[in-house]
Design a protein around this motif. Structure first.
Motif, PDB file in Angstrom:
ATOM      1  N   UNK A  69       0.836  -1.208   0.000  1.00 21.50           N
ATOM      2  CA  UNK A  69       0.000   0.000   0.000  1.00 21.50           C
ATOM      3  C   UNK A  69       0.871   1.259   0.000  1.00 21.50           C
ATOM      4  N   UNK A  70       1.924   1.255   0.817  1.00 23.65           N
ATOM      5  CA  UNK A  70       2.827   2.410   0.866  1.00 23.65           C
ATOM      6  C   UNK A  70       3.437   2.658  -0.513  1.00 23.65           C
ATOM      7  N   UNK A  71       3.924   1.586  -1.122  1.00 23.45           N
ATOM      8  CA  UNK A  71       4.549   1.729  -2.451  1.00 23.45           C
ATOM      9  C   UNK A  71       3.554   2.294  -3.469  1.00 23.45           C
ATOM     10  N   UNK A  72       2.384   1.688  -3.548  1.00 27.82           N
ATOM     11  CA  UNK A  72       1.414   2.119  -4.567  1.00 27.82           C
ATOM     12  C   UNK A  72       0.962   3.561  -4.319  1.00 27.82           C
ATOM     13  N   UNK A  73       0.728   3.887  -3.041  1.00 31.65           N
ATOM     14  CA  UNK A  73       0.236   5.236  -2.735  1.00 31.65           C
ATOM     15  C   UNK A  73       1.289   6.285  -3.069  1.00 31.65           C
ATOM     16  N   UNK A  74       2.542   6.026  -2.728  1.00 31.85           N
ATOM     17  CA  UNK A  74       3.593   7.018  -3.002  1.00 31.85           C
ATOM     18  C   UNK A  74       3.969   7.030  -4.482  1.00 31.85           C
ATOM     19  N   UNK A  75       3.936   5.879  -5.121  1.00 29.89           N
ATOM     20  CA  UNK A  75       4.366   5.797  -6.527  1.00 29.89           C
ATOM     21  C   UNK A  75       3.303   6.340  -7.467  1.00 29.89           C
ATOM     22  N   UNK A  76       2.026   6.102  -7.129  1.00 32.17           N
ATOM     23  CA  UNK A  76       0.954   6.424  -8.083  1.00 32.17           C
ATOM     24  C   UNK A  76      -0.131   7.336  -7.516  1.00 32.17           C
ATOM     25  N   UNK A  77      -0.113   7.607  -6.217  1.00 35.70           N
ATOM     26  CA  UNK A  77      -1.266   8.286  -5.609  1.00 35.70           C
ATOM     27  C   UNK A  77      -1.048   9.738  -5.234  1.00 35.70           C
ATOM     28  N   UNK A  78       0.084  10.336  -5.632  1.00 37.18           N
ATOM     29  CA  UNK A  78       0.345  11.729  -5.285  1.00 37.18           C
ATOM     30  C   UNK A  78       0.329  11.927  -3.771  1.00 37.18           C
ATOM     31  N   UNK A  79      -0.229  13.049  -3.338  1.00 37.58           N
ATOM     32  CA  UNK A  79      -0.259  13.365  -1.900  1.00 37.58           C
ATOM     33  C   UNK A  79      -1.553  12.898  -1.238  1.00 37.58           C
ATOM     34  N   UNK A  80      -2.460  12.309  -2.025  1.00 39.26           N
ATOM     35  CA  UNK A  80      -3.806  12.060  -1.499  1.00 39.26           C
ATOM     36  C   UNK A  80      -3.858  10.977  -0.434  1.00 39.26           C
ATOM     37  N   UNK A  81      -3.288   9.834  -0.730  1.00 37.99           N
ATOM     38  CA  UNK A  81      -3.535   8.642   0.093  1.00 37.99           C
ATOM     39  C   UNK A  81      -2.471   8.415   1.152  1.00 37.99           C
ATOM     40  N   UNK A  82      -1.283   8.955   0.913  1.00 37.07           N
ATOM     41  CA  UNK A  82      -0.177   8.879   1.888  1.00 37.07           C
ATOM     42  C   UNK A  82       0.713  10.096   1.674  1.00 37.07           C
ATOM     43  N   UNK A  83       0.402  11.197   2.381  1.00 33.93           N
ATOM     44  CA  UNK A  83       1.156  12.431   2.137  1.00 33.93           C
ATOM     45  C   UNK A  83       2.578  12.339   2.675  1.00 33.93           C
ATOM     46  N   UNK A  84       3.435  13.248   2.206  1.00 33.98           N
ATOM     47  CA  UNK A  84       4.851  13.220   2.620  1.00 33.98           C
ATOM     48  C   UNK A  84       5.134  14.095   3.841  1.00 33.98           C
ATOM     49  N   UNK A  85       4.203  14.954   4.223  1.00 27.93           N
ATOM     50  CA  UNK A  85       4.405  15.709   5.469  1.00 27.93           C
ATOM     51  C   UNK A  85       4.669  14.711   6.601  1.00 27.93           C
ATOM     52  N   UNK A  89       2.174  11.731   7.448  1.00 28.71           N
ATOM     53  CA  UNK A  89       2.577  10.374   7.046  1.00 28.71           C
ATOM     54  C   UNK A  89       2.561   9.434   8.252  1.00 28.71           C
ATOM     55  N   UNK A  90       3.084   9.925   9.372  1.00 24.99           N
ATOM     56  CA  UNK A  90       3.144   9.089  10.579  1.00 24.99           C
ATOM     57  C   UNK A  90       1.743   8.776  11.106  1.00 24.99           C
ATOM     58  N   UNK A  91       0.819   9.743  10.949  1.00 32.12           N
ATOM     59  CA  UNK A  91      -0.557   9.475  11.407  1.00 32.12           C
ATOM     60  C   UNK A  91      -1.165   8.304  10.613  1.00 32.12           C
ATOM     61  N   UNK A  92      -0.889   8.270   9.326  1.00 35.68           N
ATOM     62  CA  UNK A  92      -1.378   7.146   8.510  1.00 35.68           C
ATOM     63  C   UNK A  92      -0.644   5.862   8.897  1.00 35.68           C
ATOM     64  N   UNK A  93       0.670   5.963   9.081  1.00 36.76           N
ATOM     65  CA  UNK A  93       1.461   4.763   9.379  1.00 36.76           C
ATOM     66  C   UNK A  93       1.037   4.096  10.687  1.00 36.76           C
ATOM     67  N   UNK A  94       0.571   4.899  11.641  1.00 32.79           N
ATOM     68  CA  UNK A  94       0.079   4.300  12.894  1.00 32.79           C
ATOM     69  C   UNK A  94      -0.955   3.219  12.604  1.00 32.79           C
ATOM     70  N   UNK A  95      -1.804   3.510  11.599  1.00 32.99           N
ATOM     71  CA  UNK A  95      -2.896   2.578  11.296  1.00 32.99           C
ATOM     72  C   UNK A  95      -2.427   1.375  10.490  1.00 32.99           C
ATOM     73  N   UNK A  96      -1.361   1.570   9.702  1.00 34.50           N
ATOM     74  CA  UNK A  96      -0.804   0.405   9.002  1.00 34.50           C
ATOM     75  C   UNK A  96      -0.225  -0.558  10.032  1.00 34.50           C
ATOM     76  N   UNK A  97       0.411  -0.005  11.048  1.00 33.96           N
ATOM     77  CA  UNK A  97       0.954  -0.836  12.121  1.00 33.96           C
ATOM     78  C   UNK A  97      -0.183  -1.531  12.877  1.00 33.96           C
TER      79      UNK A  97
END
Ligand SMILES: N[C@@H](CCC(=O)N[C@@H](CS)C(=O)NCC(=O)O)C(=O)O
Length: 197
Positions: A69-85, A89-97
């Motif tokens: 999911x991280x790869x696809x979102x960063x490679x193809x999803x722009x800032x929408x699904x996993x932003x770089x701030x 980014x960490x707020x989203x990653x909490x939920x992946x964990x």
């Protein structure tokens, strides 16, 4: 781009769901887990863990649904699904964990036991599931999405095994905020279901 896939796998569905929502074309390559194809060549050479999903995108070869999911979102999803701030980014990653830990060891294991007959500790799985579902119910009070106030890969990672919780013997009736969030995910443009949903 090829996804080594199993239709009944919630981990594979995380990837299929995100690809559908973000309109990333995927070629599905079903892996015969019942026949043991995931534990022998050629699949085991792609993923020595012997697990699906695996994504192959040109020279990029990845295992683990969260990493994919991280790869696809960063490679193809722009800032929408996993932003770089960093904080976003960490707020989203909490939920992946959370998806890889509490959700996997709770509702997902409960489903493995109830639906597929795995010899795992049912009482422990149900206790873990109820704990994380209670935490999520409280988190979703007054929130529409898990992170950042909008749909992100956090929702894609957590959705499958929560929505499939009834297959593990976990009723969702006592969790109205989770049910409302499930309905919102189902209402996203290009949403696709999986067997059992
Ligand atoms: N952490 C991995 C877990 C993957 C996983 O457990 N896959 C299951 C299907 S849902 C599998 O391939 N199990 C086969 C086995 O462990 O033998 C992920 O998130 O993708």
């Amino acid at each position: 781009m090829k996804l080594y896939d199993l239709s009944l796998s919630g981990n594979c569905y995380k990837v299929r769901l995100f690809a559908a929502l973000s309109e990333i074309p995927l070629t599905l390559e079903p892996v015969d887990l019942q026949g043991g194809a995931h534990k022998r060549p050629p699949f085991i050479d792609l993923n020595p863990w012997g697990e699906v999903p695996v994504l192959q995108d040109g020279a990029v070869l990845l295992r683990d649904s969260q990493a994919i999911l991280v790869y696809l979102a960063r490679r193809y999803g722009g800032e929408n699904w996993l932003p770089t701030d960093p904080a976003d980014m960490a707020e989203v990653m909490q939920w992946l964990s959370t998806a890889a830990n509490e959700i996997q060891n709770g509702p997902s294991v409960a489903r493995l036991i109830a639906k597929f007959g795995f010899a795992l500790d049912k009482a422990v799985a149900l206790q873990r599931a109820e704990r994380i579902m209670g935490l999520m119910e409280r988190h979703l009070a007054g929130r529409e999405w898990l992170a950042l106030g909008r749909p992100t890969i956090a929702d894609c990672a957590v959705f499958p095994y929560l929505a499939l919780a009834p297959e593990g013997g976990l009723a969702l009736d006592a969790y109205p905020n989770i049910c409302a969030w499930i309905s919102r995910v189902r209402g996203l443009p290009n949403f696709i279901p999986m067997p059992g949903l």
